[in-house]
Each structure stands twice: as structure tokens, then as C-alpha cells.
Design a protein around this motif. Structure first.
Motif, PDB file in Angstrom:
ATOM      1  N   TYR A  84      35.320   3.957 -14.251  1.00 54.32           N
ATOM      2  CA  TYR A  84      35.380   5.368 -13.888  1.00 54.32           C
ATOM      3  C   TYR A  84      36.821   5.713 -13.511  1.00 54.32           C
ATOM      4  O   TYR A  84      37.562   4.874 -12.978  1.00 54.32           O
ATOM      5  N   LYS A  85      37.207   6.971 -13.790  1.00 59.94           N
ATOM      6  CA  LYS A  85      38.575   7.385 -13.497  1.00 59.94           C
ATOM      7  C   LYS A  85      38.582   8.845 -13.060  1.00 59.94           C
ATOM      8  O   LYS A  85      37.835   9.669 -13.582  1.00 59.94           O
ATOM      9  N   TYR A  86      39.450   9.142 -12.099  1.00 61.15           N
ATOM     10  CA  TYR A  86      39.605  10.525 -11.643  1.00 61.15           C
ATOM     11  C   TYR A  86      40.815  11.146 -12.338  1.00 61.15           C
ATOM     12  O   TYR A  86      41.925  10.617 -12.273  1.00 61.15           O
ATOM     13  N   VAL A  87      40.587  12.263 -13.022  1.00 59.88           N
ATOM     14  CA  VAL A  87      41.656  12.979 -13.717  1.00 59.88           C
ATOM     15  C   VAL A  87      42.073  14.169 -12.857  1.00 59.88           C
ATOM     16  O   VAL A  87      41.329  15.154 -12.735  1.00 59.88           O
ATOM     17  N   LYS A  88      43.259  14.069 -12.257  1.00 55.32           N
ATOM     18  CA  LYS A  88      43.706  15.113 -11.339  1.00 55.32           C
ATOM     19  C   LYS A  88      43.850  16.466 -12.031  1.00 55.32           C
ATOM     20  O   LYS A  88      43.486  17.505 -11.465  1.00 55.32           O
ATOM     21  N   ALA A  89      44.413  16.434 -13.248  1.00 55.67           N
ATOM     22  CA  ALA A  89      44.702  17.705 -13.934  1.00 55.67           C
ATOM     23  C   ALA A  89      43.437  18.529 -14.140  1.00 55.67           C
ATOM     24  O   ALA A  89      43.475  19.763 -14.100  1.00 55.67           O
ATOM     25  N   ILE A 131      41.886  15.338  -3.356  1.00 56.65           N
ATOM     26  CA  ILE A 131      42.233  14.320  -4.353  1.00 56.65           C
ATOM     27  C   ILE A 131      41.938  12.927  -3.808  1.00 56.65           C
ATOM     28  O   ILE A 131      41.384  12.065  -4.501  1.00 56.65           O
ATOM     29  N   ALA A 132      42.312  12.731  -2.533  1.00 60.07           N
ATOM     30  CA  ALA A 132      42.051  11.425  -1.915  1.00 60.07           C
ATOM     31  C   ALA A 132      40.555  11.133  -1.868  1.00 60.07           C
ATOM     32  O   ALA A 132      40.120   9.995  -2.093  1.00 60.07           O
ATOM     33  N   ALA A 133      39.748  12.164  -1.588  1.00 61.60           N
ATOM     34  CA  ALA A 133      38.296  11.980  -1.541  1.00 61.60           C
ATOM     35  C   ALA A 133      37.754  11.609  -2.910  1.00 61.60           C
ATOM     36  O   ALA A 133      36.913  10.715  -3.050  1.00 61.60           O
ATOM     37  N   GLN A 134      38.231  12.275  -3.945  1.00 61.20           N
ATOM     38  CA  GLN A 134      37.773  11.977  -5.294  1.00 61.20           C
ATOM     39  C   GLN A 134      38.179  10.569  -5.725  1.00 61.20           C
ATOM     40  O   GLN A 134      37.415   9.849  -6.359  1.00 61.20           O
ATOM     41  N   GLU A 135      39.393  10.182  -5.381  1.00 61.60           N
ATOM     42  CA  GLU A 135      39.859   8.840  -5.739  1.00 61.60           C
ATOM     43  C   GLU A 135      39.049   7.772  -5.011  1.00 61.60           C
ATOM     44  O   GLU A 135      38.733   6.721  -5.576  1.00 61.60           O
ATOM     45  N   ASN A 195      35.326  14.585   4.381  1.00 61.65           N
ATOM     46  CA  ASN A 195      35.215  15.340   5.635  1.00 61.65           C
ATOM     47  C   ASN A 195      36.560  15.936   6.038  1.00 61.65           C
ATOM     48  O   ASN A 195      36.639  17.074   6.522  1.00 61.65           O
ATOM     49  N   ALA A 196      37.625  15.160   5.836  1.00 64.95           N
ATOM     50  CA  ALA A 196      38.957  15.668   6.162  1.00 64.95           C
ATOM     51  C   ALA A 196      39.310  16.847   5.263  1.00 64.95           C
ATOM     52  O   ALA A 196      39.908  17.837   5.718  1.00 64.95           O
ATOM     53  N   ALA A 197      38.944  16.737   3.997  1.00 71.96           N
ATOM     54  CA  ALA A 197      39.213  17.839   3.069  1.00 71.96           C
ATOM     55  C   ALA A 197      38.454  19.096   3.480  1.00 71.96           C
ATOM     56  O   ALA A 197      38.990  20.206   3.423  1.00 71.96           O
ATOM     57  N   GLU A 231      50.549  25.947   3.330  1.00 76.17           N
ATOM     58  CA  GLU A 231      50.626  24.536   3.736  1.00 76.17           C
ATOM     59  C   GLU A 231      49.227  23.948   3.929  1.00 76.17           C
ATOM     60  O   GLU A 231      48.936  22.813   3.520  1.00 76.17           O
ATOM     61  N   ALA A 232      48.347  24.721   4.545  1.00 76.88           N
ATOM     62  CA  ALA A 232      46.974  24.246   4.752  1.00 76.88           C
ATOM     63  C   ALA A 232      46.274  24.029   3.426  1.00 76.88           C
ATOM     64  O   ALA A 232      45.511  23.072   3.251  1.00 76.88           O
ATOM     65  N   GLU A 233      46.544  24.898   2.466  1.00 77.68           N
ATOM     66  CA  GLU A 233      45.922  24.761   1.147  1.00 77.68           C
ATOM     67  C   GLU A 233      46.427  23.511   0.439  1.00 77.68           C
ATOM     68  O   GLU A 233      45.658  22.799  -0.218  1.00 77.68           O
ATOM     69  N   ARG A 234      47.729  23.229   0.559  1.00 80.26           N
ATOM     70  CA  ARG A 234      48.284  22.025  -0.048  1.00 80.26           C
ATOM     71  C   ARG A 234      47.663  20.772   0.579  1.00 80.26           C
ATOM     72  O   ARG A 234      47.341  19.803  -0.120  1.00 80.26           O
ATOM     73  N   GLU A 235      47.486  20.813   1.900  1.00 78.51           N
ATOM     74  CA  GLU A 235      46.893  19.663   2.590  1.00 78.51           C
ATOM     75  C   GLU A 235      45.432  19.478   2.168  1.00 78.51           C
ATOM     76  O   GLU A 235      44.964  18.354   1.954  1.00 78.51           O
ATOM     77  N   ALA A 236      44.740  20.592   2.031  1.00 82.46           N
ATOM     78  CA  ALA A 236      43.347  20.517   1.596  1.00 82.46           C
ATOM     79  C   ALA A 236      43.246  19.926   0.196  1.00 82.46           C
ATOM     80  O   ALA A 236      42.358  19.107  -0.096  1.00 82.46           O
ATOM     81  N   LYS A 237      44.167  20.309  -0.682  1.00 86.02           N
ATOM     82  CA  LYS A 237      44.158  19.785  -2.048  1.00 86.02           C
ATOM     83  C   LYS A 237      44.450  18.290  -2.048  1.00 86.02           C
ATOM     84  O   LYS A 237      43.820  17.515  -2.776  1.00 86.02           O
ATOM     85  N   ARG A 238      45.419  17.888  -1.214  1.00 83.92           N
ATOM     86  CA  ARG A 238      45.756  16.465  -1.141  1.00 83.92           C
ATOM     87  C   ARG A 238      44.555  15.640  -0.668  1.00 83.92           C
ATOM     88  O   ARG A 238      44.243  14.573  -1.226  1.00 83.92           O
ATOM     89  N   LEU A 239      43.888  16.145   0.344  1.00 79.73           N
ATOM     90  CA  LEU A 239      42.732  15.413   0.878  1.00 79.73           C
ATOM     91  C   LEU A 239      41.569  15.410  -0.111  1.00 79.73           C
ATOM     92  O   LEU A 239      40.814  14.435  -0.197  1.00 79.73           O
TER      93      LEU A 239
END
Length: 421
Positions: A300-305, A74-78, A45-47, A64-72
Motif C-alpha cells: 500500500y502507498k499514500y500518494v500525497k498529490a 499527511i502524517a496520519a495517512q502515512e 486526532n492531531a490533524a 499557518e493553522a491550515e498548513r499545520e492541519a495539512k501536515r498532520l
């Protein structure tokens, strides 16, 4: 394959399932799974909010907003992966502890505790309350004649005729009012009788409706009680016949015991059984889940790349070992449940055969491949401490015939029967 559970066995099975769900709700793995799921939802939801903000931001803040969206993201996927791994861990733990789970409980069934009692809801009816009596019709106060006052001063000398006329008019109005009062007062007894009659009729109708509702309620209570009485009579027969060691009663008791045996979700299994009164032997046929019913994922594993969730599979050896363990543990669990529950010593021996129902890949027809056969007496089995054994070694000790590769559905020879090996 599997015997259809009887009435009492189904009651026990449903109760056991409910208890298992309550226990699972308290398990650490479940709590972790739910926590991870909630975290995944929050992160997702945050993403989403961040991505929406990125779309609305001006050019200077967009990066900056795009970077934050990407970070969130990744956090959601993890977090999603953490939830998937927690669920997988719970599944494997349940499968690996099939035997251990039954050793933690007493499999004995006190048949008296299956006795039912009728539970009746309170009687309700919209006609319960009596109809309020109507307020009595009151006789209004009797009118009193009030004579107009005579004029005073100079007007009194010239207004005698007018005063006399007003007195006469007032007198006439009073007499009419008094006449109406008398007529109304005379009608009150009849009106009171009509009022009482109407109230009595309404109250009688209410009582009729109330009696009808009560009669319907009593019928429903009698039906519930009759159902309970029939079930308890059936239970009395079962208890009596079980104590006498009759074949059908012992077979039904075993069904109740197996009804309490709850295996992991999405873990298809079946059991058929029959007690022979003459030999005092219980014959059991177990149907194991197919190897494909067990999880094959290790993690299961999340591959960021690549922004993708991957899975690493268990090795073939791990899958084979786990499935062999399932077969071994289900057999020992079944033997243990029967004899721990048989405090009255009705069963002297058990002959058990187990296999897998599947589609034959060569013919496309339904097939049943036997994987294990064992026959054991009470004394031999009850001397075993299942909390300290290696199941495969225990089955060797019991001279069981076991498939060399259950995972590959390599069958055993059952032409000689369970006791022919």
C-alpha cells in the motif's frame, strides 16, 4: 468440506488457537502493526485538532493553522499506510510459513494429558454466619427512696406542713416507681425465654436455608464431577482402543492432531480422514482455500498529490507461485503432522487427495476440483528432512500428481484413485 471435530479434538483445537494468538501477540510484525495504528490514531486526532484550530483562528493565523492541519493529515495517512503494510506483511508471512510453522512444534499428543479434573468454586451462602445471640435483658437497679431535705432557718418553723407534703409526694412517687420496677423485674424471665425462643427459631431457619444451599452446591459439584468422570471414562476407552490399534480410535486420535493444526486467520481449509485398520492406511482429503482467499496486494502507498491510498498488486506469477506453494506446503504439513504424532506406529501409509470447493463458473453449481494426489509410506516420508527441501521437488520425489496450474483450478485426473497414478 471437513470432518466435524470430536470432543477431544475440539478441546485441542481451541487450546492451539489460544496458543497461536498468544504467540502472535509477541510477534514483531504485530507489534509494528499496533505501533503504526497508534501512531495513525494520534496523527489523525492531531490533524482533527489542528483543523478545528484553523477554523477558529483569526485571519492572520488561519494560513499557518491550515498548513499545520495539512501536515498532520499527511502524517496520519502515512501512518495508516504503515499499519496496513504491517498487517499485510504479517498475513503473507503466516501464509508463506505454513510448513515451517509445524516443524517448530512437536505434533505428538499425549492422551493422558487430556484427562480432566473437576474444578469447584468455593461454597458460598448468605446463611453461613450464625445469628448473633441477643444481648441478655438486664434487671435495672432497684429504685432507692430519697427523702426531700427539710427546710432550714426561719422557713423551717413555718414550712413543716409543706415539707411533710413533699415527703409524702416523694414517697408515693417512689412506691409507684418501685411497683413498676418489681413488675418489670418479674417479667424478665418470660421476656428472656421469648428472646431465646425467637433466636433459636431464627437460627434453626438459618440452618435449614444453609442446608438447602449446601445441598444445591453438592448437586452442582456432583454434576461437574459426573461430567468429568464421563469424559475421563471416554478418554480411558479411547486410550485403550488406540493402543489396540482400533480403527475408530486411531481416526479420533488423528482428529485430535488435526485439531492442533492452526492455520492463518481468514484461511478457510478443511480436512476429512479415515483410518483403515486392516491396511493400516490413513486416507486424507484436504480442502484448500480458494485462490481468492489469499491476499493479492503487494504493498500500500499514500500518494500525497491525490491524497489517496493506492495499492500495488502482486504479479500474476507471484500469485500463482504463492498459491502453488500453499498447496504443496499444506500437503507436506499434513503428512508430517500425522507421522510425527504417530509415535506408536499405528499408520503405515497415507493416501492423500486435495482440492478446492468452489462455484463452477460454467454451471453455477457447487463443484470440487482435485489439485493433488499422493500416496506414501512411513519409511519413505520419514527419511525426508523437511527443513532442507524444496516442497515442489519433494512432491515429485514422492511421485505426487499435481495440477499444472492450481491457481487457475486446473484439475487432475482422479478416475484411477490416489494409488492409480
Amino acid at each position: 468440506m471437513g470432518r466435524r471435530r470430536g470432543f477431544f479434538a475440539e478441546l485441542q483445537h481451541q487450546a492451539a488457537v489460544a496458543q497461536r494468538e498468544r504467540e502472535r501477540a509477541q510477534a514483531a510484525a504485530v507489534r509494528e502493526q499496533l505501533r503504526a495504528q497508534r501512531e495513525a490514531e494520534r496523527a489523525f486526532n492531531a490533524a482533527q485538532r489542528a483543523m478545528a484550530a484553523a477554523a477558529k483562528a483569526d485571519a492572520r493565523a488561519a494560513a499557518e493553522a491550515e498548513r499545520e492541519a495539512k501536515r498532520l493529515h499527511i502524517a496520519a495517512q502515512e501512518s495508516k499506510v504503515a499499519a496496513m503494510n504491517a498487517h499485510l506483511e504479517m498475513q503473507l508471512e503466516e501464509i508463506d510459513s505454513i510448513l515451517e510453522a509445524t516443524l517448530k512444534v512437536d505434533d505428538y499428543v499425549d492422551l493422558e494429558k487430556l484427562r480432566k479434573s473437576a474444578s469447584h468454586p468455593p461454597f458460598e451462602s448468605k446463611y453461613l454466619a450464625p445469628i448473633s445471640s441477643p444481648a441478655p435483658i438486664q434487671v435495672p437497679p432497684e429504685p432507692v427512696f430519697v427523702q426531700p431535705e427539710a427546710r432550714k432557718g426561719l422557713s423551717a418553723l413555718t414550712g413543716k406542713k409543706k415539707h411533710a407534703a413533699s415527703v409524702a409526694a416523694a414517697r408515693a412517687a417512689f412506691e409507684e416507681q418501685h411497683r413498676q420496677w418489681q413488675a418489670y423485674s418479674a417479667s424478665i424471665p418470660m421476656r428472656q425465654l421469648e428472646q431465646l425462643t425467637a433466636h433459636t427459631a431464627a437460627e434453626e431457619q438459618r440452618l435449614q436455608h444453609l442446608a438447602s444451599d449446601r445441598s444445591q452446591y453438592d448437586k452442582e459439584c456432583q454434576a461437574r464431577q459426573a461430567e468429568v468422570d464421563a469424559a475421563n471414562a471416554e478418554l480411558d476407552t479411547l486410550i485403550h482402543n488406540f493402543q489396540a490399534g482400533k480403527q475408530e480410535a486411531v481416526t479420533e486420535y488423528v482428529g485430535i492432531v488435526f485439531g492442533n493444526s492452526v492455520y492463518p486467520d481468514s484461511f478457510p481449509w478443511g480436512v476429512d480422514y479415515e483410518y483403515d485398520q486392516e491396511s493400516r492406511e490413513l486416507r486424507v482429503s484436504l480442502t484448500f482455500p480458494q485462490p481468492s482467499a489469499l491476499p493479492t496486494v503487494r504493498q500500500y502507498k499514500y500518494v500525497k498529490a491525490k491524497d489517496e491510498i493506492t495499492e500495488s498488486l502482486q504479479t500474476v506469477k507471484e500469485q500463482r507461485d504463492r498459491y502453488s506453494s500453499v498447496v504443496e506446503n499444506m500437503v507436506l504439513r499434513t503428512l508430517h503432522e500425522v507421522w510425527e504424532s504417530d509415535r506408536d506406529g499405528k499408520i503405515d501409509s497415507i493416501s492423500l487427495a486435495g482440492g478446492v470447493a468452489h462455484i463452477d463458473p460454467a454451471t453455477g453449481q457447487e463443484a470440487f476440483t482435485p489439485l493433488i494426489a499422493v500416496a506414501v509410506d512411513r519409511t519413505t516420508f520419514c527419511a525426508i528432512d523437511l527443513t532442507r527441501v524444496t516442497p515442489a521437488e519433494t512432491l515429485k520425489y514422492l511421485k505426487a500428481v499435481v495440477s499444472k496450474n492450481p491457481h487457475a483450478l486446473a484439475g487432475i485426473d482422479t478416475s484411477a484413485g490416489v494409488r492409480g497414478h
